[in-house]
Design an enzyme around this catalytic site. Structure first.
Site, mmCIF file in Angstrom:
data_model
loop_
_atom_site.group_PDB
_atom_site.id
_atom_site.type_symbol
_atom_site.label_atom_id
_atom_site.label_comp_id
_atom_site.label_asym_id
_atom_site.label_seq_id
_atom_site.Cartn_x
_atom_site.Cartn_y
_atom_site.Cartn_z
ATOM 1 N N LYS A 1 0.688 -1.205 0.054
ATOM 2 C CA LYS A 1 0.004 -0.138 -0.032
ATOM 3 C C LYS A 1 0.934 1.205 0.055
ATOM 4 C CE LYS A 1 -2.587 0.124 3.534
ATOM 5 N NZ LYS A 1 -2.246 1.411 4.385
ATOM 6 N N ARG B 1 -9.191 3.326 9.499
ATOM 7 C CA ARG B 1 -9.019 1.884 9.926
ATOM 8 C C ARG B 1 -10.221 1.277 10.448
ATOM 9 N NH1 ARG B 1 -3.532 2.663 9.461
ATOM 10 N NH2 ARG B 1 -2.395 1.064 10.610
ATOM 11 N N ARG C 1 11.864 -13.704 6.165
ATOM 12 C CA ARG C 1 13.179 -13.197 6.627
ATOM 13 C C ARG C 1 14.029 -14.039 7.485
ATOM 14 N NH1 ARG C 1 13.868 -7.401 9.021
ATOM 15 N NH2 ARG C 1 12.351 -8.292 10.584
ATOM 16 N N ARG D 1 13.664 -14.144 13.151
ATOM 17 C CA ARG D 1 13.315 -13.456 14.561
ATOM 18 C C ARG D 1 11.911 -14.119 14.956
ATOM 19 N NH1 ARG D 1 13.452 -7.109 13.567
ATOM 20 N NH2 ARG D 1 11.501 -7.411 14.286
ATOM 21 N N ARG E 1 -0.602 -11.146 13.335
ATOM 22 C CA ARG E 1 -0.353 -9.761 13.119
ATOM 23 C C ARG E 1 -1.276 -9.378 11.812
ATOM 24 N NH1 ARG E 1 5.229 -8.923 12.088
ATOM 25 N NH2 ARG E 1 5.376 -8.163 9.955
HETATM 26 P P1 AMP Z 1 1.046 2.536 9.438
HETATM 27 O O1 AMP Z 1 2.285 3.297 9.067
HETATM 28 O O2 AMP Z 1 -0.271 2.873 8.544
HETATM 29 O O3 AMP Z 1 1.324 1.142 9.635
HETATM 30 O O4 AMP Z 1 0.663 3.178 10.938
HETATM 31 C C1 AMP Z 1 1.641 2.862 11.934
HETATM 32 C C2 AMP Z 1 0.806 2.985 13.415
HETATM 33 O O5 AMP Z 1 0.383 4.070 13.600
HETATM 34 C C3 AMP Z 1 -0.271 1.984 13.527
HETATM 35 O O6 AMP Z 1 0.352 0.685 13.937
HETATM 36 C C4 AMP Z 1 -1.021 2.766 14.644
HETATM 37 O O7 AMP Z 1 -0.420 2.493 15.677
HETATM 38 C C5 AMP Z 1 -0.839 4.082 14.346
HETATM 39 N N1 AMP Z 1 -1.946 4.744 13.063
HETATM 40 C C6 AMP Z 1 -1.917 4.753 11.926
HETATM 41 N N2 AMP Z 1 -2.993 5.135 11.266
HETATM 42 C C7 AMP Z 1 -3.849 5.011 12.229
HETATM 43 C C8 AMP Z 1 -5.188 5.276 12.308
HETATM 44 N N3 AMP Z 1 -6.100 5.565 11.267
HETATM 45 N N4 AMP Z 1 -5.985 4.934 13.512
HETATM 46 C C9 AMP Z 1 -5.397 4.467 14.755
HETATM 47 N N5 AMP Z 1 -3.965 4.323 14.795
HETATM 48 C C10 AMP Z 1 -3.322 4.610 13.400
#
Ligand code: AMP
Length: 212
Positions: free
Chosen positions: A13, A88, A127, A160, A171
């Protein structure tokens, strides 16, 4: 035009978002990037967000929605944006829909980059690292010449704990766009599924086609 990009971890993405931004000129808004910037800048929001991010949990909706709505109120987001990592869940989607509705706008496209679970597990769990020199291999994409041994120093390769297939599977389950969020956009008539199990260029081409 406002666009939502959806997909599980490992679907590519982030890479596709960057490619689409380059091709369309749409403003790329990633809530993950915004939180990471705040963490780097040592802001209060960053400290709060970090406590959730470190545990792999979502930052509370109230905080995330406030940050996102403030961001889209700025002039550079007047004409549109591509959301990456937001919404999300349906609470976030409803808040975004309401804010856009107030400015007589709406999400035009919700594009889901779809990749089967087993393919995601293969991408994310392959990995292996060298105990001796730290070299990184990937079972499928960049395997060592001899299984279990480092090409560079012949050291032992290990996986890991959080790269093990069973951990990766959990996950993925926790980070997938939830079914009711997909329903939200399906009902709105804007959801399009793009087959993400192909080369980067093919996926980008399909995404661009869907945006036309
Ligand atoms: P990402 O880069 O989108 O994987 O986001 C990294 C982390 O930021 C996620 O694991 C969440 O802890 C937080 N995060 C990002 N976007 C959101 C969202 N829309 N709602 C809640 N937490 C978010």
């Amino acid at each position: 035009m406002f666009v939502v990009l959806l997909g599980p971890p490992g679907a590519g993405k982030g890479t596709q978002a960057q490619r689409l931004t380059t091709s369309t000129g749409l403003l790329h808004l990633s809530t993950g990037d915004m939180f990471r910037e705040n963490v780097r800048g040592g802001t209060e929001l960053g400290t709060l967000a970090k406590s959730y991010m470190d545990k792999g949990e979502l930052v509370p909706d109230e905080v995330t929605i406030k940050m996102l709505l403030e961001r889209i109120s700025r002039p550079d987001a007047a004409e549109g944006a591509m959301f990456d990592g937001f919404p999300r869940n349906v609470v976030q989607a409803a808040a975004l829909a309401e804010a856009l509705c107030e400015r007589d706008d709406a999400i035009a496209h919700a594009l889901l980059i779809a990749v089967p679970d087993e393919e995601l597990v293969a991408r994310l769990s392959g990995r292996w690292l060298c105990r001796a020199c730290g070299a990184v291999y990937h079972e499928r994409n960049d395997p060592p010449a001899t299984e279990g041994a480092c090409d560079k120093c012949e050291g032992e390769l290990y996986q890991r704990d959080d790269d093990r297939p069973e951990v990766v599977r959990t996950r993925i389950e926790g980070m997938k766009p939830p079914a009711d969020l997909l329903d939200h956009y399906r009902t709105a008539g804007v959801l399009r599924e793009i087959d993400g199990e192909r080369g980067l260029d093919d996926v980008t081409a399909d995404l661009l086609e869907a945006l036309k």
